[in-house]
Design a protein around this motif. Structure first.
Motif, PDB file in Angstrom:
ATOM      1  N   ILE A 102      17.882  22.671  11.343  1.00 18.25           N
ATOM      2  CA  ILE A 102      16.750  21.462  10.889  1.00 18.25           C
ATOM      3  C   ILE A 102      17.374  20.112  10.135  1.00 18.25           C
ATOM      4  CG2 ILE A 102      15.826  21.673   8.102  1.00 18.25           C
ATOM      5  CD1 ILE A 102      15.985  24.810   8.115  1.00 18.25           C
ATOM      6  N   GLY A 103      16.561  19.170  10.395  1.00 13.94           N
ATOM      7  CA  GLY A 103      16.761  17.128  10.422  1.00 13.94           C
ATOM      8  C   GLY A 103      16.346  17.343   8.615  1.00 13.94           C
ATOM      9  N   GLU A 104      17.103  16.185   8.278  1.00 15.36           N
ATOM     10  CA  GLU A 104      16.966  15.989   6.582  1.00 15.36           C
ATOM     11  C   GLU A 104      16.517  14.649   7.032  1.00 15.36           C
ATOM     12  OE1 GLU A 104      19.842  14.431   3.370  1.00 15.36           O
ATOM     13  OE2 GLU A 104      20.534  14.049   5.201  1.00 15.36           O
ATOM     14  N   VAL A 105      15.324  14.766   6.305  1.00 13.11           N
ATOM     15  CA  VAL A 105      14.180  13.428   5.571  1.00 13.11           C
ATOM     16  C   VAL A 105      14.700  12.524   4.960  1.00 13.11           C
ATOM     17  CG1 VAL A 105      11.827  13.216   6.337  1.00 13.11           C
ATOM     18  CG2 VAL A 105      13.027  14.770   6.739  1.00 13.11           C
ATOM     19  N   VAL A 106      15.263  11.736   5.076  1.00 15.32           N
ATOM     20  CA  VAL A 106      15.353  10.546   3.614  1.00 15.32           C
ATOM     21  C   VAL A 106      14.099  10.088   3.137  1.00 15.32           C
ATOM     22  CG1 VAL A 106      17.149   9.184   2.572  1.00 15.32           C
ATOM     23  CG2 VAL A 106      17.704  10.956   4.157  1.00 15.32           C
ATOM     24  N   THR A 107      13.799   9.592   2.323  1.00 13.25           N
ATOM     25  CA  THR A 107      12.752   8.391   2.004  1.00 13.25           C
ATOM     26  C   THR A 107      13.490   7.233   1.707  1.00 13.25           C
ATOM     27  OG1 THR A 107      12.363   9.254  -0.636  1.00 13.25           O
ATOM     28  CG2 THR A 107      11.513  11.006   0.914  1.00 13.25           C
ATOM     29  N   ARG A 108      12.328   6.538   1.471  1.00 14.34           N
ATOM     30  CA  ARG A 108      13.029   4.681   0.997  1.00 14.34           C
ATOM     31  C   ARG A 108      13.378   4.499  -0.161  1.00 14.34           C
ATOM     32  NH1 ARG A 108       8.879   0.294   3.371  1.00 14.34           N
ATOM     33  NH2 ARG A 108       8.981   0.834   5.212  1.00 14.34           N
ATOM     34  N   VAL A 109      13.049   5.978  -1.096  1.00 10.41           N
ATOM     35  CA  VAL A 109      13.569   6.017  -2.716  1.00 10.41           C
ATOM     36  C   VAL A 109      15.187   6.697  -2.078  1.00 10.41           C
ATOM     37  CG1 VAL A 109      13.216   7.180  -4.666  1.00 10.41           C
ATOM     38  CG2 VAL A 109      11.413   6.120  -3.767  1.00 10.41           C
ATOM     39  N   GLN A 110      15.227   7.836  -1.633  1.00 10.60           N
ATOM     40  CA  GLN A 110      16.540   8.727  -1.486  1.00 10.60           C
ATOM     41  C   GLN A 110      16.994   7.106  -0.912  1.00 10.60           C
ATOM     42  OE1 GLN A 110      15.181  11.616   0.858  1.00 10.60           O
ATOM     43  NE2 GLN A 110      15.300  12.743  -1.056  1.00 10.60           N
ATOM     44  N   SER A 111      16.916   6.284  -0.120  1.00  3.93           N
ATOM     45  CA  SER A 111      17.683   6.096   0.948  1.00  3.93           C
ATOM     46  C   SER A 111      17.879   4.838  -0.287  1.00  3.93           C
ATOM     47  CB  SER A 111      17.149   4.838   1.481  1.00  3.93           C
ATOM     48  OG  SER A 111      17.727   4.269   2.435  1.00  3.93           O
ATOM     49  N   GLY A 112      17.001   3.954  -0.910  1.00  2.00           N
ATOM     50  CA  GLY A 112      17.936   2.873  -2.151  1.00  2.00           C
ATOM     51  C   GLY A 112      18.910   3.548  -3.024  1.00  2.00           C
ATOM     52  N   GLN A 113      18.298   5.047  -2.943  1.00  3.54           N
ATOM     53  CA  GLN A 113      19.795   5.417  -3.939  1.00  3.54           C
ATOM     54  C   GLN A 113      21.019   5.839  -4.093  1.00  3.54           C
ATOM     55  OE1 GLN A 113      16.846   9.313  -4.942  1.00  3.54           O
ATOM     56  NE2 GLN A 113      16.468   8.118  -6.545  1.00  3.54           N
ATOM     57  N   ARG A 114      21.042   6.018  -3.023  1.00  5.36           N
ATOM     58  CA  ARG A 114      22.247   5.999  -2.281  1.00  5.36           C
ATOM     59  C   ARG A 114      22.727   4.771  -1.454  1.00  5.36           C
ATOM     60  NH1 ARG A 114      21.468  10.550   3.236  1.00  5.36           N
ATOM     61  NH2 ARG A 114      20.267  12.386   1.722  1.00  5.36           N
TER      62      ARG A 114
END
Length: 71
Positions: A26-38
């Motif tokens: 199962i691949g991980e889907v990262v949103t722009r918000v999550q990417s910004g938080q990281r």
């Protein structure tokens, strides 16, 4: 950080660790918000690490000055 994660980056690594074949993933889907938080968390971590390094150098300098003036 890699040692603390409970996931595997690739199916090959999971196969190697488990010693069994992997039949799916199962691949991980990262949103722009999550990417910004990281990114923000990484910047905070790097800032804290830099602050500790600066504090170490300053305290080391104070220690050298004290020993140099006392001798």
């Amino acid at each position: 950080m890699g040692q603390l994660r409970s996931t595997f980056a690739t199916t090959a690594r999971l196969e190697k660790a488990a010693g069994m074949p992997v039949i799916g993933s199962i691949g991980e889907v990262v949103t722009r918000v999550q990417s910004g938080q990281r990114r923000h968390k990484l910047k905070m971590f790097l800032g804290g690490t830099a602050a500790l390094g600066v504090a170490y150098v300053l305290l080391l300098g104070v220690e050298i000055l004290q020993r140099g003036l006392a001798a």
